[in-house]
Design a protein around this motif. Structure first.
Motif, PDB file in Angstrom:
ATOM      1  N   PRO A  11       0.900  -1.306   0.173  1.00 23.18           N
ATOM      2  CA  PRO A  11      -0.303  -0.395   0.099  1.00 23.18           C
ATOM      3  C   PRO A  11       0.783   1.701  -0.165  1.00 23.18           C
ATOM      4  N   TRP A  84      -6.596   3.143   2.458  1.00 24.57           N
ATOM      5  CA  TRP A  84      -5.456   3.988   1.395  1.00 24.57           C
ATOM      6  C   TRP A  84      -6.314   4.716   0.005  1.00 24.57           C
ATOM      7  N   LEU A 113      -4.397   3.601   8.518  1.00 26.50           N
ATOM      8  CA  LEU A 113      -3.894   2.380   7.242  1.00 26.50           C
ATOM      9  C   LEU A 113      -2.263   2.268   8.209  1.00 26.50           C
TER      10      LEU A 113
END
Length: 137
Positions: A11, A84, A113
């Motif tokens: 990510p 994200w 996140l």
């Protein structure tokens, strides 16, 4: 262990890609004087409509609002993809002139996140339970 590291890093690497694309859009397409002259001429290329839509998006703070909505959803729902998305839209908004909303969404999305990535998996919880030492049998 390397697959877990790759899963955690992916990510963040994708956020770097979003930042690079947003920078290219800003400096290569929006702020380029050569492209501005082409779009201001009488014979306008078809892609100038896309450039104009990007400009209208940041003039009306659409990117900042979208980033804030994604950040609110990421705080409300504990989903990795929403966190994200909030961070990615925050980067996009920050790069395309929506500073305040983009910075807030990037901060909230990144923190969410990190928090979601730090959650122990069910396997980790089981391993932790086996390692506890009890004083009484």
């Amino acid at each position: 262990m390397s697959s877990r590291l790759a899963r955690l890093a992916l990510p963040w690497l994708l956020l770097l890609v979003v930042a690079l694309v947003a920078a290219w859009l800003r400096y290569g397409l929006i702020e380029s004087s050569a492209i501005g002259q082409q779009c201001g001429a009488s014979n306008v290329p078809a892609w100038c409509d896309w450039r104009q839509a990007l400009v209208l998006g940041f003039l009306h703070n659409a990117y900042g609002m979208a980033a804030l909505v994604a950040a609110a959803l990421a705080l409300w729902r504990q989903r990795l993809w929403l966190a994200w998305l909030a961070a990615a839209l925050g980067i996009f908004a920050l790069e395309l002139y929506c500073f305040e909303a983009g910075a807030l969404a990037l901060l909230l999305g990144s923190l969410r996140l990190l928090r979601l990535q730090a959650r122990p998996t069910p396997v980790d919880e089981h391993r932790h339970g086996q390692q506890q030492v009890h004083s009484q049998p």
